[in-house]
Design an enzyme around this catalytic site. Structure first.
Site, PDB file in Angstrom:
ATOM      1  N   LYS A 179       0.859  -1.173   0.000  1.00 22.06           N
ATOM      2  CA  LYS A 179       0.000   0.000   0.000  1.00 22.06           C
ATOM      3  C   LYS A 179       0.906   1.236   0.000  1.00 22.06           C
ATOM      4  O   LYS A 179       1.795   1.323   0.840  1.00 22.06           O
ATOM      5  CB  LYS A 179      -0.836  -0.036   1.279  1.00 22.06           C
ATOM      6  CG  LYS A 179      -2.266   0.290   1.074  1.00 22.06           C
ATOM      7  CD  LYS A 179      -3.123  -0.073   2.256  1.00 22.06           C
ATOM      8  CE  LYS A 179      -4.500   0.495   2.009  1.00 22.06           C
ATOM      9  NZ  LYS A 179      -5.522  -0.077   2.831  1.00 22.06           N
ATOM     10  N   GLU A 195     -19.868  -6.293   9.552  1.00 26.54           N
ATOM     11  CA  GLU A 195     -20.899  -5.579  10.305  1.00 26.54           C
ATOM     12  C   GLU A 195     -21.967  -6.524  10.835  1.00 26.54           C
ATOM     13  O   GLU A 195     -22.467  -6.344  11.957  1.00 26.54           O
ATOM     14  CB  GLU A 195     -21.529  -4.492   9.422  1.00 26.54           C
ATOM     15  CG  GLU A 195     -20.626  -3.286   9.146  1.00 26.54           C
ATOM     16  CD  GLU A 195     -19.568  -3.515   8.076  1.00 26.54           C
ATOM     17  OE1 GLU A 195     -19.602  -4.572   7.409  1.00 26.54           O
ATOM     18  OE2 GLU A 195     -18.697  -2.643   7.908  1.00 26.54           O
ATOM     19  N   ARG A 199     -25.797  -2.928   6.144  1.00 27.85           N
ATOM     20  CA  ARG A 199     -25.391  -4.314   5.928  1.00 27.85           C
ATOM     21  C   ARG A 199     -25.979  -5.239   7.004  1.00 27.85           C
ATOM     22  O   ARG A 199     -26.270  -6.397   6.777  1.00 27.85           O
ATOM     23  CB  ARG A 199     -23.888  -4.305   6.041  1.00 27.85           C
ATOM     24  CG  ARG A 199     -22.961  -5.244   5.425  1.00 27.85           C
ATOM     25  CD  ARG A 199     -23.331  -5.976   4.265  1.00 27.85           C
ATOM     26  NE  ARG A 199     -22.913  -5.490   2.973  1.00 27.85           N
ATOM     27  CZ  ARG A 199     -21.672  -5.420   2.539  1.00 27.85           C
ATOM     28  NH1 ARG A 199     -20.674  -5.802   3.283  1.00 27.85           N
ATOM     29  NH2 ARG A 199     -21.414  -4.979   1.336  1.00 27.85           N
TER      30      ARG A 199
HETATM   31  C1  LIG Z   1     -19.245  -2.704   4.466  1.00 25.32           C
HETATM   32  C2  LIG Z   1     -18.059  -1.807   4.591  1.00 25.32           C
HETATM   33  N1  LIG Z   1     -17.466  -1.650   5.796  1.00 25.32           N
HETATM   34  C3  LIG Z   1     -16.391  -0.832   5.921  1.00 25.32           C
HETATM   35  C4  LIG Z   1     -15.890  -0.170   4.851  1.00 25.32           C
HETATM   36  C5  LIG Z   1     -14.728   0.803   5.002  1.00 25.32           C
HETATM   37  N2  LIG Z   1     -13.557   0.374   4.248  1.00 25.32           N
HETATM   38  C6  LIG Z   1     -13.258   0.882   3.043  1.00 25.32           C
HETATM   39  S1  LIG Z   1     -11.880   0.248   2.394  1.00 25.32           S
HETATM   40  C7  LIG Z   1     -11.624  -0.715   3.737  1.00 25.32           C
HETATM   41  C8  LIG Z   1     -10.426  -1.600   3.804  1.00 25.32           C
HETATM   42  C9  LIG Z   1     -10.227  -2.372   2.575  1.00 25.32           C
HETATM   43  O1  LIG Z   1      -9.084  -3.154   2.692  1.00 25.32           O
HETATM   44  P1  LIG Z   1      -8.712  -4.128   1.536  1.00 25.32           P
HETATM   45  O2  LIG Z   1      -9.944  -4.760   0.989  1.00 25.32           O
HETATM   46  O3  LIG Z   1      -7.663  -5.049   2.030  1.00 25.32           O
HETATM   47  O4  LIG Z   1      -8.149  -3.160   0.408  1.00 25.32           O
HETATM   48  P2  LIG Z   1      -6.880  -2.188   0.445  1.00 25.32           P
HETATM   49  O5  LIG Z   1      -7.392  -0.827   0.759  1.00 25.32           O
HETATM   50  O6  LIG Z   1      -5.950  -2.675   1.508  1.00 25.32           O
HETATM   51  O7  LIG Z   1      -6.316  -2.278  -0.904  1.00 25.32           O
HETATM   52  C10 LIG Z   1     -12.630  -0.538   4.684  1.00 25.32           C
HETATM   53  C11 LIG Z   1     -12.695  -1.197   5.988  1.00 25.32           C
HETATM   54  C12 LIG Z   1     -16.537  -0.352   3.616  1.00 25.32           C
HETATM   55  N3  LIG Z   1     -16.136   0.265   2.523  1.00 25.32           N
HETATM   56  N4  LIG Z   1     -17.598  -1.170   3.523  1.00 25.32           N
END
Ligand SMILES: Cc1ncc(C[n+]2csc(CCOP(=O)(O)OP(=O)(O)O)c2C)c(N)n1
Length: 655
Positions: free
Chosen positions: A295, A382, A410
């Protein structure tokens, strides 16, 4: 930089590598002014290029989980000239959006949807007998989400052709948590799989591109296992000699789900990615490719602070520094929530705090730091989080569940079936209730009053300022029912927060300004939550124009204060309700229902969001003004109601 995906296909590997450099520069410099999801996008530069080199959108489909990492894809699919408008008014959306480009095959903003959506596309393709490739790209944190597993459970018996790319950077927004992240870690550090990946890598590097694709296509005819054997790699079964629980860091999890596992491979090695995707394209069996990325790759500041650079506002591109908060800026609502959580947990042994992968965004990090033993991060889960809290509540704990309003959707059934039906005292702190302007419709939290108000046992409130938020949280710890507190994104009102939060009476509104009985037309303004400030300002203008104005802070949307609403309803010539929420089923609707039941005949003007999905914009105020959640529109609506034509402001949303 390239004009479109067809251009990517014409470039040689060194040219593509040069392109990767140009894209990184554009990401770092182009986002500095308005901010955005910089870190995740820096991590998928090579992956996005390789995808467009090997596959052909819009025919082939890329489905991105969350889709906060589609900026590179946008740059490669004809949107480079508008890139610097991203997340701003009339600009590009920060997520994949079907209405924005034919290359965005599926919109998202919430996590965990990519595998299901992609599988649906694959099933539809198989049904209609066409040959599109469907690729789901999901992060390691997406695997903390149940839906991803529900989809994987279905893959093998649904289709033979399905490509999943697990983009593993070990981070969610914060560090990824839970057994799955431990599992992936074991997998990537397992020397046997590293050897397998090396063998594969050596193999694919031996052949020039065209020849390799041909060779692999040929090998793949006999299935993936045959292909691996054919290329000198051991068949997968012999590799899966674990304890059956993935305990030795084997890919058994994916294999048992019926998906062939390939990896881990370096997700920044462009030629390797291209060859691997060429290979995947030929597979006649669902396959998951595990790629390792960083990242923030290529930007020192983002590599050092992955959490901060996951998504941020404006920053200095040269240094990565973000502007210091101006002295006197009120605290963020999320911080008041987190600090209050600590206060309450210190006083009350039964209070615990829970976040679903958002320790910073929700402010739960304050509890994590102060009292880690009372803090839970359940991952992007969630539904599980809410039922987990319900379980805790049956054992006498008082869980404070901090989840953004839109992500809590959700867990709707869990709120109904597990919490409300059993009348369990779970406390929900719903941040981002209102707009999340830059993010747009996936993140606006403007439906919760409606979706909660219909459930029995619910106590729902909205503070008008940060001190009231603390009081409501404390009050919630004394209520033996499910409680929901909604508050907006960003800076609070700037009122002092008492050291000790106070109890407030459940279902009681506060009359902030009563009628003066001065002979003017009587207007009762009921301003809920952040709209209370707008009601107060409108009151000043209307009073100056000769109206007799009362201002009420309703505090509760369930139960609403029937006595106060009814008495002001009867006394006023006009009632105005103001809410940062959709009008359908919202607070104003609750007032109308009450007036209908009590036969209060006074007209009600409701101010809130209309029945449509609200777009993204640079600021919340722009959208509030556009849709009439403003002082000017409140004043104009009141005046129009009384036929007062002195108002120069154009009405929004009818009279
Ligand atoms: C249902 C839901 N809960 C929380 C989030 C907040 N959120 C956005 S991106 C993320 C982390 C994503 O991590 P990953 O899938 O590993 O992708 P990366 O950003 O590390 O590439 C979170 C928790 C969301 N978008 N949707």
């Amino acid at each position: 930089m390239v004009d479109g995906p067809e251009h990517v296909k014409k470039l040689t590997v060194p040219q593509l590598q040069e392109l990767a450099g140009e894209i990184r520069t554009e990401l770092i410099e182009g986002l500095a002014k308005g901010g955005g999801h910089l870190g995740p996008n820096l991590g998928v530069v090579e992956l996005s290029i390789a995808l467009h080199k090997v596959f052909t959108t819009p025919k082939d489909k890329f489905v991105w989980d969350v889709s906060h990492q589609v900026y590179v894809h946008k740059l490669l699919t004809g949107r480079k000239n508008r890139f610097r408008t991203i997340r701003q008014t009339d600009g590009l959306n920060g997520f994949a959006l079907r209405t924005e480009s034919e290359h965005d095959s599926f919109g998202a903003g919430h996590a965990g949807t990519a595998l299901s959506a992609a599988l649906g596309m694959a099933a539809a393709r198989d049904k209609r007998g066409t040959d599109e490739n469907v690729v789901a790209i999901f992060g390691d944190a997406a695997l903390t989400n149940g839906i991803s597993f529900e989809a994987m459970n279905n893959v093998a018996h649904t289709t033979k052709k399905f490509i999943g790319i697990l983009n593993d950077n070990e981070w969610s927004i914060a560090k990824n948590v839970g057994a799955i992240s431990g599992y992936l870690n074991k997998l990537i550090t397992n020397p046997r799989y590293n050897q397998l990946a090396k063998d594969f890598e050596n193999f694919v590097r031996r052949f020039p591109k065209g020849e390799l694709a041909l060779k692999l296509a040929h090998r793949a005819e006999g299935g993936f296992k045959g292909a691996l054997t054919g290329v000198g790699l051991k068949p997968t079964t012999s590799l899966v000699e674990s304890d059956g629980r993935g305990g030795q860091g084997s890919p058994v999890l994916f294999e048992e789900m019926g998906m062939r596992y390939l990896g881990p491979i370096d997700g920044h090695d462009l030629p390797l990615l291209i060859s691997t995707l060429e290979f995947a394209k030929t597979c006649d069996h669902p396959i998951v490719i595990h790629i390792l990325t960083q990242k923030g790759k290529g930007y020192e500041a983002a590599l050092k602070q992955p959490e901060k650079f996951h998504g941020l506002g404006p920053y200095n591109a040269a240094t990565g520094e973000t502007p210091a908060t101006k002295p006197g800026t009120p605290p963020m609502y999320q911080d008041v929530m987190g600090q209050t959580c600590v206060k309450l947990a210190k006083k009350n042994q039964s209070v615990v705090g829970l976040t679903a992968a958002m320790p910073s965004g929700t402010g739960m990090k304050h509890l994590e730091k102060a009292m880690p033993e009372r803090y839970y991060d359940v991952g992007i889960a969630e539904e599980h989080g809410v039922i987990f809290a319900a379980g805790m509540a049956t054992m006498g704990l008082r869980p404070i569940v901090a989840i953004y309003s839109s992500f809590l959707q959700r867990a709707y059934d869990c709120i109904h079936h597990d919490v409300c039906l059993q009348d369990l005292p779970v406390i929900f702190c719903m941040d981002r209730a209102g707009l999340s302007a830059n993010d747009g419709p996936t993140h606006h939290g403007i439906f919760d009053i409606s979706y909660l108000r219909c459930f029995p046992n619910v106590i729902a409130m909205a503070p008008a300022n940060e001190d009231e938020l603390a009081d409501m949280m404390f009050t919630a710890t004394t209520i033996n029912h499910p409680t929901f507190i909604r508050y907006p994104r960003g800076a609070a009102e700037g009122v002092p927060v008492k050291d000790e939060p106070a109890l407030i009476e459940v279902g009681k509104a506060v009359v902030q300004q009563n009628f003066a009985n001065n002979g003017g037309r009587k207007v009762a303004l009921f301003g809920l939550g952040p709209m209370n400030a707008i009601a107060k300002k409108a009151a000043v203008q209307l009073t100056a124009d000769g109206y007799d104005v009362a201002v009420i802070n309703p505090r509760f949307t369930k139960p609403i204060d029937t006595a106060v609403h009814e008495s002001f309803g009867r006394e006023a010539d006009l009632v105005v309700t103001l809410e940062d929420h959709v009008l359908i089923g919202g607070y104003g609707s609750a007032v109308l229902e009450l007036f209908s039941e009590q036969a209060v005949k006074t007209s009600v003007v409701r101010i809130g969001w209309p029945d449509q999905f609200i777009e993204h914009a640079t600021t919340q105020d722009e959208l509030r003004n556009k849709y009439g959640l403003s002082v000017a529109n409140t004043v104009a609506k009141v005046k129009t109601h009384f036929g007062d034509t002195t108002s120069a402001t154009k009405l929004v949303g009818g009279a």
